[in-house]
Scaffold this motif. Structure first.
Motif, PDB file in Angstrom:
ATOM      1  N   GLN A  66     -19.351  69.828  -1.738  1.00 34.96           N
ATOM      2  CA  GLN A  66     -18.977  69.685  -0.331  1.00 34.96           C
ATOM      3  C   GLN A  66     -17.674  70.417  -0.037  1.00 34.96           C
ATOM      4  O   GLN A  66     -17.549  71.099   0.992  1.00 34.96           O
ATOM      5  CB  GLN A  66     -18.852  68.200   0.027  1.00 34.96           C
ATOM      6  CG  GLN A  66     -20.156  67.440  -0.007  1.00 34.96           C
ATOM      7  CD  GLN A  66     -21.137  67.934   1.036  1.00 34.96           C
ATOM      8  OE1 GLN A  66     -20.806  68.048   2.213  1.00 34.96           O
ATOM      9  NE2 GLN A  66     -22.344  68.254   0.615  1.00 34.96           N
ATOM     10  N   THR A  67     -16.699  70.297  -0.920  1.00 32.08           N
ATOM     11  CA  THR A  67     -15.408  70.961  -0.742  1.00 32.08           C
ATOM     12  C   THR A  67     -15.581  72.476  -0.741  1.00 32.08           C
ATOM     13  O   THR A  67     -15.038  73.174   0.119  1.00 32.08           O
ATOM     14  CB  THR A  67     -14.417  70.527  -1.842  1.00 32.08           C
ATOM     15  OG1 THR A  67     -14.220  69.110  -1.727  1.00 32.08           O
ATOM     16  CG2 THR A  67     -13.092  71.248  -1.709  1.00 32.08           C
ATOM     17  N   THR A  69     -18.301  74.213  -0.132  1.00 30.57           N
ATOM     18  CA  THR A  69     -19.096  74.634   1.017  1.00 30.57           C
ATOM     19  C   THR A  69     -18.265  74.679   2.297  1.00 30.57           C
ATOM     20  O   THR A  69     -18.414  75.600   3.100  1.00 30.57           O
ATOM     21  CB  THR A  69     -20.309  73.709   1.190  1.00 30.57           C
ATOM     22  OG1 THR A  69     -21.097  73.759  -0.002  1.00 30.57           O
ATOM     23  CG2 THR A  69     -21.161  74.114   2.357  1.00 30.57           C
ATOM     24  N   LYS A  70     -17.388  73.695   2.482  1.00 32.03           N
ATOM     25  CA  LYS A  70     -16.566  73.645   3.701  1.00 32.03           C
ATOM     26  C   LYS A  70     -15.625  74.832   3.825  1.00 32.03           C
ATOM     27  O   LYS A  70     -15.206  75.175   4.939  1.00 32.03           O
ATOM     28  CB  LYS A  70     -15.784  72.336   3.750  1.00 32.03           C
ATOM     29  CG  LYS A  70     -16.669  71.149   4.049  1.00 32.03           C
ATOM     30  CD  LYS A  70     -15.913  69.850   4.017  1.00 32.03           C
ATOM     31  CE  LYS A  70     -16.880  68.699   4.240  1.00 32.03           C
ATOM     32  NZ  LYS A  70     -16.275  67.403   4.006  1.00 32.03           N
ATOM     33  N   ALA A  75     -20.126  77.943   5.848  1.00 36.62           N
ATOM     34  CA  ALA A  75     -19.539  77.002   6.814  1.00 36.62           C
ATOM     35  C   ALA A  75     -19.192  77.709   8.116  1.00 36.62           C
ATOM     36  O   ALA A  75     -19.393  77.143   9.201  1.00 36.62           O
ATOM     37  CB  ALA A  75     -18.307  76.339   6.220  1.00 36.62           C
ATOM     38  N   ASP A  79     -21.167  76.809  11.552  1.00 37.59           N
ATOM     39  CA  ASP A  79     -20.254  75.914  12.271  1.00 37.59           C
ATOM     40  C   ASP A  79     -20.868  75.431  13.589  1.00 37.59           C
ATOM     41  O   ASP A  79     -21.359  76.224  14.390  1.00 37.59           O
ATOM     42  CB  ASP A  79     -18.934  76.638  12.551  1.00 37.59           C
ATOM     43  CG  ASP A  79     -17.912  75.727  13.210  1.00 37.59           C
ATOM     44  OD1 ASP A  79     -17.740  74.596  12.730  1.00 37.59           O
ATOM     45  OD2 ASP A  79     -17.299  76.152  14.217  1.00 37.59           O
TER      46      ASP A  79
END
Length: 92
Positions: A66-67, A69-70, A75, A79
């Motif tokens: 998750q980190t 990917t963000k 991302a 968005d």
């Protein structure tokens, strides 16, 4: 294990950009430590919808995904696009 399932609904005007970015996003995710499976497939019943299924060995590797990917190009490209995900901890 951590399992994520659900979908992302891509608007028609962003479909090309998302579709072009998807193979790299899939490859990078599958290469991550702890990724057991990662599938993103077009939903034949809903135009612009992609079904998502992820499986990671534990919460730490899922959180690392998750980190990463963000902070990724994925991302930026996706968005604001609506997502509907369910996350299950299969070890509880």
């Amino acid at each position: 294990m951590i399992k994520l399932t659900g979908f992302i609904d891509v608007p028609a005007d962003r479909l090309t950009a998302v579709s072009e970015a998807l193979p790299k996003h899939i490859a990078l995710t599958r290469a991550e430590a702890g990724c057991l499976s990662f599938e993103v497939t077009p939903d034949t019943a809903h135009a612009g919808r992609f079904q998502v299924s992820e499986l990671f060995v534990d919460r730490a590797t899922f959180d690392a995904h998750q980190t990463r990917t963000k902070a990724s190009e994925w991302a930026k490209i996706t968005d604001g696009i609506p997502r509907s995900y369910q996350i299950e901890d299969l070890t509880e």
